[in-house]
Design a protein around this motif. Structure first.
Motif: not given
Length: 354
Positions: A193, A197, A201, A293, A302, A309, A314
């Motif tokens: 995660y 993330r 990203h 995703h 993620y 998440d 998220t």
């Protein structure tokens, strides 16, 4: 002349033995491991049987012979490669062949139909790059094995300290294996995660463009997409979250191979794109979250399992709890449990006295 002297192997015999050696080295521990009934193995401290004892004895002899007759580094590398081939590369190839040989049947089994076929059409444009995805994915798997090999060389040859993984003839106890697997998978969930993330990203990360321009160009996943990415992004996204828990907790090699088999099977099914999966209560939700995703341009989902998440808020679409609840409703889990309870709690009929 001694007529009883054994003949020397020919050049062809030695070449054949050299070719078969890696296969035999990987096959022997896998055959021994798969010969143990998993449930009996975990319940050995409480329940024992003659057949299970023989299986364990056979496994111990095979494992000890393997450790004593080969270098630890060779066993670790070839064992790791064997697990990745058996539990990821071969199933991914089989799914790819099935999708291409029977597209009509495969499209019905896919969550998103023809769009999810590796060789199908997407928005009117022929994909035509499935072979590149498969080669990059296989190359990244090999890269992970090479990095693990290099890490062991650094530990044992350069730093002259103990190996990263524990390799010995002593077998870990069943509950020790279970504890290592649970905490290893939990730490992998957290690492995947955080790294996914914030390293792949985040707008300020230099790896974001690599990840976006490679894996996220494929919106409908198939199994080879699990490891399809830029090599640097692959190391951050897949290799580090998988290997670091084993390094931190110093898994026994046997535990690590089991752990890697679980991870490989998760990748195989979570990215397959099929809507019919074994143990759908868990894998079905994981697969849908991976699809959301990729289709949601990386705006959520993620982690691997979706637990972090859910905690961090998220999740894209349904979170892990909602997915499991929906799967339970679809499979009528509660009705089955009630039925078993009524059946188990039924009172015996009283016999009438004559």
């Amino acid at each position: 002349m001694n007529i009883f002297q054994s003949a020397q192997p020919s050049l062809l015999d030695r070449a054949w033995l050299a070719i078969r050696y890696p296969y035999d080295l990987v096959r022997n521990p896998l055959d021994a491991l798969l010969s143990i009934p998993a449930l009996s193995f975990l319940l050995i401290p409480t329940f024992s049987s003659y057949a299970t004892s023989l299986n364990l004895l056979f496994f111990y002899v095979t494992w000890s012979t393997l450790i004593l007759s080969n270098s630890p580094l060779k066993i670790e590398v070839l064992g790791t490669l064997g697990i990745r081939i058996v539990f990821y590369l071969l199933p991914a190839t089989a799914f790819l062949v099935f999708d291409s040989a029977t597209p009509n049947i495969a499209a019905k089994a896919k969550e998103h139909g023809e769009v999810a076929l590796p060789m199908g059409e997407e928005q009117g444009v022929r994909k035509g790059r499935w072979w590149r995805t498969a080669l990059v994915s296989a190359g990244n798997v090999l890269l992970g094995v090479v990095l693990q090999f290099g890490m062991e060389l650094v530990f044992t040859k350069l730093l002259h300290i103990r190996s990263a993984l524990k390799i010995s003839t002593t077998l870990p106890m069943p509950w020790a294996i279970a504890i290592d697997l649970i905490r290893g998978l939990f730490l992998r969930e957290i690492l995947s995660y955080v790294l996914h993330r914030y390293a792949l990203h985040h707008p300020d990360s230099p790896l974001t463009d690599y990840h976006t321009n490679w894996q996220h160009t494929i919106t409908a996943p198939y199994t080879f997409v699990a490891n399809y990415d830029h090599p640097l992004a692959y190391v951050v996204h897949v290799f580090l979250p998988t290997y670091l828990p084993a390094l931190l907790f110093r898994f026994h090699l046997l535990t690590y191979l089991m752990y890697l088999a679980i991870v490989s099977l998760e990748e195989t099914f979570a990215y397959s794109g099929y809507n019919i999966l074994p143990s759908g209560l868990i894998l079905g939700g994981i697969a849908r979250r991976q699809e959301r995703h990729l289709m949601g341009e990386g705006k959520g989902n993620y982690s691997c399992l979706g637990i972090v998440d859910f905690v961090a808020g998220t999740s894209l679409g349904q979170d892990v709890i909602e997915d499991m609840t929906e799967e339970a409703d679809n499979n009528h889990v509660q009705e089955r449990l009630k039925g078993r309870t009524k059946k188990g709690g039924r009172k015996p009929k009283s016999r009438s006295r004559s």
